[in-house]
Design an enzyme around this catalytic site. Structure first.
Site, PDB file in Angstrom:
ATOM      1  N   CYS A 184      48.300 -30.541  56.587  1.00  0.00           N
ATOM      2  CA  CYS A 184      49.750 -30.400  56.508  1.00  0.00           C
ATOM      3  C   CYS A 184      50.175 -30.025  55.092  1.00  0.00           C
ATOM      4  CB  CYS A 184      50.410 -31.696  56.944  1.00  0.00           C
ATOM      5  SG  CYS A 184      52.166 -31.509  57.135  1.00  0.00           S
ATOM      6  N   CYS A 244      46.754   7.679  60.840  1.00  0.00           N
ATOM      7  CA  CYS A 244      47.557   8.494  61.761  1.00  0.00           C
ATOM      8  C   CYS A 244      47.576   7.873  63.146  1.00  0.00           C
ATOM      9  CB  CYS A 244      47.010   9.923  61.827  1.00  0.00           C
ATOM     10  SG  CYS A 244      45.247  10.004  62.191  1.00  0.00           S
TER      11      CYS A 244
END
Ligand SMILES: Cc1cc2nc3c(=O)[nH]c(=O)nc-3n(C[C@H](O)[C@H](O)[C@H](O)COP(=O)(O)OP(=O)(O)OC[C@H]3O[C@@H](n4cnc5c(N)ncnc54)[C@H](O)[C@@H]3O)c2cc1C
Ligand SMILES: Cc1cc2nc3c(=O)[nH]c(=O)nc-3n(C[C@H](O)[C@H](O)[C@H](O)COP(=O)(O)O)c2cc1C
Ligand code: SF4
Lengths: 445, 434
Positions: free
Chosen positions: B139, B386
């Site tokens: 955490c 591309c």
């Protein structure tokens, strides 16, 4: 080509061969892979989703769309078929604007629902293209059930019963199974011989013996059926049609719209099907719309659909009405036929305008006439013949619970039975639910 | 339907889908409903020591990144461990486990960094019937400031020490949950293994600020005009988590250490990817928080269909299958040569490939006056940008040049496998040869 749209009378071949092809092609062709992803992506995976509640068969729509979105259309198809084995035809014919898509939260928010039906078609087509039947039969129970009528109600019942391990005899008066899927639904909604393909695929469960050309009442009695089987399900549909009760109704070329559509659906070559230059359709439901649109698509020059009440009270949804007008059908509301004119064959129909009053529909003195080479009557179907000894109510077989009739051991569902709308999906739901009830009855639960 | 039954460090569950320790597993009501919905197991929301529970903020706890259609892409939270009393949680865990013996139930723990505290909590959970413990060393907010959570998880020595205590004072299988807020994930995993951990789970959330309010000038979520960093999770963190899982799976020091994969698992596919990279099962938080417990049904049907398609009899057939193919850059085949090619039938002439290549890459796409786009093989280095920016699936694909063909860019004939380690430009290669 000798005939054209302007050729007088009732003649075949008004259009070019290509025109018949385009006119009767799939009205909502399958989405391509990219369209599927974009469409599926729009589903919010709603909790306790309104679309599911709106579906008579309660397909888990958010789940199947998520399964499509994650590239598992076969899993999506199983989700669909586990609730509705006729999910394929339903994806094509359901008036979704009044069902699932009408309830979609995105319809409420944006007026643009998730394209549930087309996604359903993508999933079911994918699985059916593999020709794989997704279910297996339970161990044989040794019980025998007769299902009368191979329309959606009968098919859904037969499938579920077979799946539960019972042996099913499926009779139908007509030469082919499928009911109105084969003989009624508009041709452009079931392009490519889908009704028979779906029937064959459904029979893949095994345990169903289809006996076409066998009519209850004509070839055998209900008592005989009951004697040879542990239970009977009636999915007879509505075989009769209502009369116009207008003067001259018996003239030639005045016929039920359902007869016209049946002939159209069975025609091997639409170019050989004669159609009038001027066609009048009387009625305001789905049958009227389908007859009118298909008359236009066959090349009729003018098609007028006349309905005796207001536009809002038409049985056909606004989407269907728009579909008709887009295809060049003129819709006239608040007018009722009073006379059909012509010597021998009909040439004209006289209508009176109407007004809805408390006492009922009132005919006004103002009238008009429409030229008509053909008149198609689509003002409702009736249960005919009523099986002997069975109680009816409101012109349909009376039922309680999931399709139990007044005769013990006999169930009914679909159009012939009380309750629900006269829709393919409703018939599928009722057939399935009656089958589950029959199953519990047979297994002594 | 393939059999999804999974055994992870001896703990059996009907499928490999567990709910991660978080709000979905914070109470009996949730967990019962999760099991009814089909989840294979849960890791209960992290428990702390006895005494007054932690308190959470009472304003918003989450910041979120949305896609255009408000799809939740990532969430960050500033929630702490459970804020319900320990006795209540323990009672509920016992009650749920009694009724769901076939499901996995793991208790997540986070207590101060001393042996007594760990001994005490382990003693208290002993008779709950839980199948194992998960040590929350992850955490990143609130607890770290108190010397717990990622404050432990960022120091491998502490991890090893605490794990040792846990193995000493408990016979339960022990999973160590790792924080990604560290530069080399292998180190804490190695420490966990040294300490005797049965498995590691990862990732916990990533330190983050999701957005800044540009009127009030504070990070979101804003509590009375201030904000703090939170822990990021959801689909956006999956690539980071996948890499960390793969690193542990393929490192010789940690190879074979069971892994529970966490971070952005939303669909069956995400789960399968984690498992292929070595995770024995997966844990899910954000997907359940976004879509509800029912989301597991798609994971189950999807994974099962995939396994059927592949002919995998059990999840074990999938676990780790991609690990041998994760390698270091230097071992990639430099003679594997591809060229982009544009399918003119599919091309919609948007020009995005051209902009990407012309402005930011290698000027390898030609554009004609009539907007026809073609690849110049003599310039194309096969970066595939591309293809990535093209809006049409499969319009641009990469064609592999077969051996013997000449690469028009280099003028060299394509030959067999050779990597950087033996490349003439590599000074290390020369040294080795000398
Ligand atoms: C023209 C038209 C268009 C329609 N379009 C749509 C649409 O787009 N969408 C939609 O949801 N619904 C539509 N419907 C309604 C839908 O077709 C019906 O609600 C549905 O088919 C009802 O299913 P069923 O099984 O009850 O009856 P049917 O489909 O009518 O099937 C009944 C079957 O029982 C057989 N049968 C009848 N009597 C006997 C007997 N005595 N012995 C043996 N067999 C017998 C018949 O031959 C028939 O095969 C349309 C209906 C028509 C008429
Ligand atoms: C609100 C919230 C609270 C969380 N609380 C805990 C916790 O108490 N203990 C813990 O180990 N992890 C906690 N986590 C981290 C999750 O268990 C999980 O590791 C992380 O969310 C990544 O998975 P995901 O991408 O599926 O959400 C929490 C996450 C969220 C969103
Ligand atoms: S989800 Fe909404 S209603 Fe529920 S606790 Fe959070 S803020 Fe309140």
């Amino acid at each position: 080509m000798t005939n054209s749209q302007l050729t007088p009378g009732i003649v075949p071949g008004r259009l070019s061969a290509e025109a018949y092809c385009t006119n009767f092609a799939d009205i909502a062709p399958p989405l391509d892979a990219h369209e599927v992803r974009v469409a599926a992506d729009r589903c919010y995976f709603c909790h306790d989703a309104p679309c599911v509640t709106a579906c008579p068969t309660e397909i888990d729509i958010p789940l199947f769309i998520r399964q499509i979105a994650t590239g598992t259309p076969e899993a999506a198809a199983r989700t669909i078929f586990s609730q509705n084995i006729l999910g394929g035809i339903c994806a094509r014919v359901c008036p979704t604007e009044t069902l699932c898509e009408g309830a979609c939260v995105r319809e409420a928010a944006e007026g643009k629902p998730v394209e549930i039906a087309r996604l359903q078609r993508h999933a079911t087509d994918t699985l059916m293209a593999k020709n794989a039947h997704p279910f297996t039969r339970a161990a044989p129970t040794g019980k025998r059930v007769a299902v009368v009528g191979a329309g959606p109600a009968g098919l859904a019942a037969a499938h579920r019963l077979a799946m539960k391990g019972h042996d099913v005899t499926l009779l139908d008066a007509r030469p082919k199974g499928g009911g109105l899927n084969e003989y009624g639904i508009a041709a452009y909604k079931t392009a490519g011989g889908f009704a028979q393909a779906e029937l064959d695929w459904l029979m893949g469960i095994g345990g169903i013996t289809l006996k076409p050309g066998l009519a209850l009442g004509r070839d055998l009695s209900l008592a005989e059926l009951q004697a040879g089987h542990d239970a009977v399900f009636l999915g007879l549909g509505l075989g009769g049609v209502n009369a116009l009760r207008a003067e001259g109704e018996d003239k030639a070329n005045v016929l039920p719209a359902t007869d016209f559509i049946r002939e159209l659906r069975q025609a091997a070559d639409l170019a050989t099907l004669p159609i009038g230059r001027d066609v009048v359709v009387i009625g305001g439901g789905m049958t009227a719309i389908d007859a009118a649109v298909q008359a236009r698509l066959l090349g009729a020059e003018t098609v007028t659909l006349v309905y005796r009440r207001s536009k809002a009270s038409m049985g056909a949804s606004t989407v269907e009405q728009d579909h008709a007008t887009q295809n060049g059908v003129r819709i006239i509301c608040n007018a009722a036929p009073v006379r059909l004119l012509g010597s021998g064959a009909v040439v004209e129909v006289e209508f009176a305008y109407t007004e809805a009053r408390e006492a009922g529909l009132h005919l006004l003195p103002q009238t008009f006439r429409l030229k008509a080479d053909q008149v198609f009557k689509a003002i409702g179907q009736t249960l005919e013949p009523v099986p002997e000894g069975i109680a009816t109510g409101g012109g349909k077989i009376a039922i309680t619970g999931p399709g139990r009739t007044s005769i013990s051991g006999v169930w009914a569902g679909g159009d012939c039975a009380q309750g629900g709308d006269d829709l393919t999906v409703t018939a599928a739901a009722e057939g399935r639910d009656a089958a589950m009830d029959i199953h519990l009855y047979l297994m002594g639960a | 339907m393939a059999d999804l039954t999974t055994t992870f460090i001896g703990i059996k569950s009907p499928n490999p889908f567990w709910l991660a320790s978080a709000p979905p597993t914070d109470k009996e009501y949730n967990v019962r409903r999760a099991f009814e919905a089909g989840w294979g197991g849960v890791v209960w929301k992290t428990l702390g020591s006895e005494g007054p529970p932690v308190v959470n903020v009472n304003g918003p706890r989450y910041g979120v990144i949305h896609g255009a259609d408000r799809r939740v892409l990532g969430i960050n939270n500033i929630e702490l461990i459970t804020d319900r009393p320990l006795e209540v949680n323990l009672r509920e865990i016992k009650s749920v486990k009694r009724d769901y013996k076939d499901r996995a139930l793991i208790i997540s723990l986070m207590v101060p960094c001393d042996e007594e505290s760990w001994k005490d909590i382990l003693h208290r959970i002993e008779d709950t019937g839980a199948d194992g413990v998960e040590l929350n060393f992850g955490c990143p907010h609130g607890m770290a400031e108190r010397g717990m959570g990622s404050a432990v998880g960022q120091v491998p020595e502490y991890i090893e020490m605490v794990t040792r205590w846990v193995k000493k004072h408990s016979r339960m299988p022990c999973i160590v949950k790792l924080t990604p807020n560290i530069s080399d994930i292998r180190k804490p995993a190695e420490a966990a293994r040294r300490g005797g951990a049965d498995a590691v789970s990862l990732i916990n959330t990533i330190n983050s600020i999701t957005s800044v309010n540009l009127d009030d000038f504070a990070p979101e979520p804003m509590i009375d005009g201030k904000g703090t960093h939170g822990g990021y999770c959801g689909p956006a963190v999956k690539p980071i988590a996948l890499n960390m899982v793969a690193e542990i799976a393929r490192s010789p020091e940690t190879h074979g250490l069971p892994i529970s994969g966490i971070g952005g698992v939303t669909t069956w596919r995400d789960a399968a990817e984690f498992m292929a990279l070595g995770a024995g099962n997966v844990q899910v938080c954000t997907a359940a928080m976004t879509y509800g417990f029912k989301v597991v049904q798609e994971m189950i049907s999807g994974l099962s269909d995939y396994m059927d398609r592949k002919g995998f009899a059990s999840t074990a057939d999938l676990v780790g299958r991609a690990v041998p193919n994760v390698t270091d850059w230097q071992f990639l085949n430099l003679n594997y040569i591809t060229k982009a090619q544009i399918d003119q039938d599919l091309c919609i002439s948007c020009g995005r490939c051209y902009a990407a290549c012309e402005d930011t890459s290698h000027q390898a796409i030609a554009m004609s006056p009539s907007r026809v786009f073609t690849v110049k093989d003599e310039e194309c280095v096969a970066c595939n940008l591309c293809l990535d920016v093209c809006p049409v699936e499969n319009c641009i694909t990469m064609r592999e040049l077969p051996q013997g063909e000449v690469d028009p860019r280099t003028g060299r004939v394509v030959s067999g496998y050779a990597n950087w380690t033996s490349h003439p430009n590599n000074p290390m290669a020369k040294q080795a040869a000398e």
